[in-house]
Design an enzyme around this catalytic site. Structure first.
Site, PDB file in Angstrom:
ATOM      1  CB  THR A   1     -54.191 -23.154  26.864  1.00  0.00           C
ATOM      2  OG1 THR A   1     -54.271 -23.125  25.456  1.00  0.00           O
ATOM      3  CG2 THR A   1     -54.171 -24.621  27.300  1.00  0.00           C
ATOM      4  CG  ASP A   2     -57.325 -21.404  22.740  1.00  0.00           C
ATOM      5  OD1 ASP A   2     -56.232 -22.003  22.880  1.00  0.00           O
ATOM      6  OD2 ASP A   2     -57.534 -20.586  21.800  1.00  0.00           O
ATOM      7  CD  GLU A   3     -52.755 -25.329  22.110  1.00  0.00           C
ATOM      8  OE1 GLU A   3     -52.363 -26.500  22.193  1.00  0.00           O
ATOM      9  OE2 GLU A   3     -52.093 -24.436  21.566  1.00  0.00           O
TER      10      GLU A   3
ATOM     11  CE1 TYR B   1     -49.213 -25.931  27.352  1.00  0.00           C
ATOM     12  CE2 TYR B   1     -50.651 -25.742  25.433  1.00  0.00           C
ATOM     13  CZ  TYR B   1     -50.135 -25.213  26.614  1.00  0.00           C
ATOM     14  OH  TYR B   1     -50.540 -23.967  27.037  1.00  0.00           O
TER      15      TYR B   1
ATOM     16  CE  LYS C   1     -51.927 -24.697  31.083  1.00  0.00           C
ATOM     17  NZ  LYS C   1     -51.180 -23.895  32.102  1.00  0.00           N
TER      18      LYS C   1
HETATM   19  P1  NAD Z   1     -43.363 -19.730  28.722  1.00  0.00           P
HETATM   20  O1  NAD Z   1     -42.922 -21.085  28.275  1.00  0.00           O
HETATM   21  O2  NAD Z   1     -42.880 -18.529  28.017  1.00  0.00           O
HETATM   22  O3  NAD Z   1     -42.992 -19.535  30.279  1.00  0.00           O
HETATM   23  C1  NAD Z   1     -43.162 -20.551  31.229  1.00  0.00           C
HETATM   24  C2  NAD Z   1     -42.379 -20.167  32.481  1.00  0.00           C
HETATM   25  O4  NAD Z   1     -42.564 -21.205  33.457  1.00  0.00           O
HETATM   26  C3  NAD Z   1     -40.858 -20.034  32.267  1.00  0.00           C
HETATM   27  O5  NAD Z   1     -40.373 -18.850  32.854  1.00  0.00           O
HETATM   28  C4  NAD Z   1     -40.288 -21.265  32.937  1.00  0.00           C
HETATM   29  O6  NAD Z   1     -38.975 -21.074  33.454  1.00  0.00           O
HETATM   30  C5  NAD Z   1     -41.305 -21.505  34.048  1.00  0.00           C
HETATM   31  N1  NAD Z   1     -41.315 -22.912  34.497  1.00  0.00           N
HETATM   32  C6  NAD Z   1     -41.389 -24.011  33.706  1.00  0.00           C
HETATM   33  N2  NAD Z   1     -41.334 -25.117  34.467  1.00  0.00           N
HETATM   34  C7  NAD Z   1     -41.249 -24.708  35.762  1.00  0.00           C
HETATM   35  C8  NAD Z   1     -41.184 -25.384  37.003  1.00  0.00           C
HETATM   36  N3  NAD Z   1     -41.176 -26.732  37.057  1.00  0.00           N
HETATM   37  N4  NAD Z   1     -41.133 -24.676  38.141  1.00  0.00           N
HETATM   38  C9  NAD Z   1     -41.128 -23.304  38.094  1.00  0.00           C
HETATM   39  N5  NAD Z   1     -41.181 -22.605  36.942  1.00  0.00           N
HETATM   40  C10 NAD Z   1     -41.235 -23.300  35.785  1.00  0.00           C
HETATM   41  O7  NAD Z   1     -44.944 -19.797  28.732  1.00  0.00           O
HETATM   42  P2  NAD Z   1     -46.037 -18.694  28.351  1.00  0.00           P
HETATM   43  O8  NAD Z   1     -46.281 -18.746  26.895  1.00  0.00           O
HETATM   44  O9  NAD Z   1     -45.702 -17.430  29.005  1.00  0.00           O
HETATM   45  O10 NAD Z   1     -47.318 -19.328  29.064  1.00  0.00           O
HETATM   46  C11 NAD Z   1     -47.555 -19.076  30.445  1.00  0.00           C
HETATM   47  C12 NAD Z   1     -48.828 -19.819  30.864  1.00  0.00           C
HETATM   48  O11 NAD Z   1     -49.931 -19.361  30.095  1.00  0.00           O
HETATM   49  C13 NAD Z   1     -48.766 -21.339  30.669  1.00  0.00           C
HETATM   50  O12 NAD Z   1     -49.398 -21.944  31.749  1.00  0.00           O
HETATM   51  C14 NAD Z   1     -49.533 -21.570  29.376  1.00  0.00           C
HETATM   52  O13 NAD Z   1     -50.125 -22.845  29.380  1.00  0.00           O
HETATM   53  C15 NAD Z   1     -50.562 -20.467  29.443  1.00  0.00           C
HETATM   54  N6  NAD Z   1     -51.052 -19.964  28.141  1.00  0.00           N
HETATM   55  C16 NAD Z   1     -50.167 -19.558  27.181  1.00  0.00           C
HETATM   56  C17 NAD Z   1     -50.654 -19.015  25.983  1.00  0.00           C
HETATM   57  C18 NAD Z   1     -49.722 -18.521  24.905  1.00  0.00           C
HETATM   58  O14 NAD Z   1     -50.182 -18.147  23.824  1.00  0.00           O
HETATM   59  N7  NAD Z   1     -48.419 -18.461  25.110  1.00  0.00           N
HETATM   60  C19 NAD Z   1     -52.034 -18.915  25.769  1.00  0.00           C
HETATM   61  C20 NAD Z   1     -52.909 -19.358  26.786  1.00  0.00           C
HETATM   62  C21 NAD Z   1     -52.397 -19.865  27.975  1.00  0.00           C
HETATM   63  O1  DAU Z   2     -53.962 -21.358  21.952  1.00  0.00           O
HETATM   64  C1  DAU Z   2     -53.141 -21.082  23.047  1.00  0.00           C
HETATM   65  C2  DAU Z   2     -51.811 -21.767  22.875  1.00  0.00           C
HETATM   66  O2  DAU Z   2     -51.114 -21.055  21.862  1.00  0.00           O
HETATM   67  C3  DAU Z   2     -50.987 -21.834  24.155  1.00  0.00           C
HETATM   68  O3  DAU Z   2     -51.655 -22.613  25.100  1.00  0.00           O
HETATM   69  C4  DAU Z   2     -49.596 -22.414  23.878  1.00  0.00           C
HETATM   70  O4  DAU Z   2     -48.811 -22.368  25.055  1.00  0.00           O
HETATM   71  C5  DAU Z   2     -48.948 -21.606  22.787  1.00  0.00           C
HETATM   72  O5  DAU Z   2     -47.695 -22.183  22.455  1.00  0.00           O
HETATM   73  C6  DAU Z   2     -49.836 -21.539  21.538  1.00  0.00           C
HETATM   74  O6  DAU Z   2     -49.934 -22.838  20.921  1.00  0.00           O
HETATM   75  P1  DAU Z   2     -49.880 -23.033  19.312  1.00  0.00           P
HETATM   76  O7  DAU Z   2     -49.473 -24.427  19.045  1.00  0.00           O
HETATM   77  O8  DAU Z   2     -51.107 -22.516  18.666  1.00  0.00           O
HETATM   78  O9  DAU Z   2     -48.674 -21.978  18.988  1.00  0.00           O
HETATM   79  P2  DAU Z   2     -47.413 -22.062  18.016  1.00  0.00           P
HETATM   80  O10 DAU Z   2     -46.812 -20.701  17.997  1.00  0.00           O
HETATM   81  O11 DAU Z   2     -46.531 -23.224  18.325  1.00  0.00           O
HETATM   82  O12 DAU Z   2     -48.066 -22.339  16.598  1.00  0.00           O
HETATM   83  C7  DAU Z   2     -49.035 -21.462  16.036  1.00  0.00           C
HETATM   84  C8  DAU Z   2     -49.489 -22.071  14.728  1.00  0.00           C
HETATM   85  O13 DAU Z   2     -48.391 -22.022  13.788  1.00  0.00           O
HETATM   86  C9  DAU Z   2     -49.882 -23.531  14.821  1.00  0.00           C
HETATM   87  O14 DAU Z   2     -50.980 -23.775  13.958  1.00  0.00           O
HETATM   88  C10 DAU Z   2     -48.659 -24.288  14.345  1.00  0.00           C
HETATM   89  C11 DAU Z   2     -48.050 -23.339  13.323  1.00  0.00           C
HETATM   90  N1  DAU Z   2     -46.571 -23.391  13.216  1.00  0.00           N
HETATM   91  C12 DAU Z   2     -45.834 -23.264  14.360  1.00  0.00           C
HETATM   92  C13 DAU Z   2     -44.458 -23.315  14.312  1.00  0.00           C
HETATM   93  C14 DAU Z   2     -43.648 -23.188  15.583  1.00  0.00           C
HETATM   94  C15 DAU Z   2     -45.957 -23.533  11.974  1.00  0.00           C
HETATM   95  O15 DAU Z   2     -46.625 -23.612  10.915  1.00  0.00           O
HETATM   96  N2  DAU Z   2     -44.596 -23.577  11.929  1.00  0.00           N
HETATM   97  C16 DAU Z   2     -43.811 -23.508  13.051  1.00  0.00           C
HETATM   98  O16 DAU Z   2     -42.564 -23.575  12.934  1.00  0.00           O
END
Ligand code: NAD
Ligand code: DAU
Length: 350
Positions: A131-133, A156, A160
């Site tokens: 992730t970019d975080e 988190y 990562k």
């Molecule tokens: P998500 O939470 O929707 O899915 C995570 C999946 O991992 C689920 O299906 C869960 O059951 C599985 N999982 C969790 N713990 C496990 C374990 N111990 N063993 C096996 N499986 C397990 O997540 P997402 O948003 O799809 O993100 C997927 C990946 O991409 C993550 O690694 C996250 O850090 C990365 N990522 C997410 C975003 C985003 O915006 N969502 C952006 C950049 C990177």
């Molecule tokens: O940047 C990549 C990341 O993006 C991934 O690595 C993470 O897995 C993914 O969850 C996401 O993280 P964020 O924290 O940016 O996403 P989230 O949807 O939780 O929040 C987006 C923005 O909105 C953040 O600035 C927090 C704000 N927010 C979020 C929630 C859930 C609110 O203001 N209210 C809310 O209820």
């Protein structure tokens, strides 16, 4: 036939990656390893579950014995590792789960890959989806490049970042053929409604308050999830071992502006008077350690691999809203059970 392991394939991004690989590569057998936590949902893969080149394996990456056994049995040619605890707010409540899954789970996979590839790692790849975080937070200007030093702020992102460090260490120490990509915020179908966009779609639909953290001025860079899956495909096949790629949408939005745009689309689609749902906006206590802004410089993946986002935000955002409105059953399933408890805990006294 190559055996490819995708972890976390029942989650949001993982399900799109599994679908792309199963349909595009009939000569790969795709193994989807997922624990099916609250975030994992096999309904996300209903359209590919009967394909002959797809197998679902329920299991936990924290269980080293199970992971080793799986690798010995299927001798994977490649690993795309997405399984993780992914929600920042949950990590603030319960950091240990993030350390177990994101750090330990990743190291178990690295150890298993190291063992089965010890004689020859030619043509193999271990791909860590990050992730970019991990880069921390930006001010009003600038963007993260692949050489920006890691500076995570939430449990988190610290977990990562730690996992990424192990991935690089295994490349440098054991010559494991690893690659990493760091992506910005994804949006699209099948995202669990704890994350901003699906949470707010659900709340607008149900006329519930929209909990905006702080002043809503934080900035995120949004990418359509299928564009991310395509970048993963390219990087998996073409990135040189040891390399890193940043992936982003070049599409920055202040939270409050994104929310107002969402309200405009939702009111139109629900047949409500324009601006009707603006009254649901509720400013609540800010997220602890809330990163101000993320922005990605994705020029390397464009120059090396020709990747650029294809889906325009207006189009992707409408498509996303349409999907959630059309898939009420999916919403009802994922918001039943523990969801109400989670919601009360996170937002009850904010
Ligand atoms: P998500 O939470 O929707 O899915 C995570 C999946 O991992 C689920 O299906 C869960 O059951 C599985 N999982 C969790 N713990 C496990 C374990 N111990 N063993 C096996 N499986 C397990 O997540 P997402 O948003 O799809 O993100 C997927 C990946 O991409 C993550 O690694 C996250 O850090 C990365 N990522 C997410 C975003 C985003 O915006 N969502 C952006 C950049 C990177
Ligand atoms: O940047 C990549 C990341 O993006 C991934 O690595 C993470 O897995 C993914 O969850 C996401 O993280 P964020 O924290 O940016 O996403 P989230 O949807 O939780 O929040 C987006 C923005 O909105 C953040 O600035 C927090 C704000 N927010 C979020 C929630 C859930 C609110 O203001 N209210 C809310 O209820």
């Amino acid at each position: 036939m190559k055996n490819i392991l995708i972890t976390g394939g029942a989650g949001f991004i993982g399900s799109h990656v599994v679908r792309l690989f199963v349909n595009k590569y009939p000569d790969y057998h795709i193994f989807n390893l997922d624990k099916l936590t609250y975030a994992g949902n096999l309904e996300n893969l209903a359209d590919v579950c009967d394909k002959p080149n797809y197998t679902f394996v329920k299991g936990d990456i924290e269980d080293l014995g199970f992971v080793m056994e799986l690798f010995r049995k299927y001798r994977f040619d490649g690993v795309i590792h997405l399984a993780a605890e992914s929600h920042v707010d949950r990590s603030i409540e319960d950091p240990m789960t993030f350390i177990h899954t994101n750090v330990l789970g990743t190291v178990h996979l690295l150890n298993a890959a190291r063992e089965i590839w010890k004689d020859s790692a030619d043509g193999k790849k271990f791909y860590q989806i990050s992730t970019d975080e991990v880069y921390g937070a930006l001010g009003d200007t600038g963007s993260f490049s692949e050489t920006t030093p890691y500076n995570p702020h939430s449990p988190y992102s610290a977990a990562k970042a730690s996992a990424d460090h192990f991935v690089r260490a295994y490349h440098d120490t054991y010559k494991l053929p690893t690659v990493i990509s760091n992506c910005s915020n994804n949006y699209g179908p099948n995202q669990f409604p704890e994350k901003l966009i699906p949470l707010f779609i659900n709340n607008i639909k149900n006329n519930k308050p929209l909990p905006v953290y702080g002043k809503g001025l934080n900035v995120r860079d949004w990418l359509y999830v299928e564009d991310h899956a395509e970048a993963i495909d390219l990087i998996f096949h073409h990135a040189v071992p040891g390399s890193t790629y940043n992936i982003g949408g070049n599409n920055e939005w202040k939270n409050i502006d994104l929310i107002k745009k969402l309200i405009e689309i939702m009111d139109r689609k629900l047949g409500r008077p324009e601006g009707e749902s603006l009254k649901l906006i509720t400013y609540v206590t800010d997220r602890a350690g809330h990163d101000f802004r993320y922005a990605i410089d994705a020029s390397k993946v464009k120059e090396d691999l020709g990747w650029m986002p294809k889906v325009k935000f207006d189009e992707g955002f409408e498509k996303t809203v349409d999907w959630y409105l059309a898939n009420e059953e999916w919403f009802n399933h994922v918001t039943s059970g523990e969801y109400a408890e989670y919601y009360e805990k996170m937002y009850g006294n904010r």
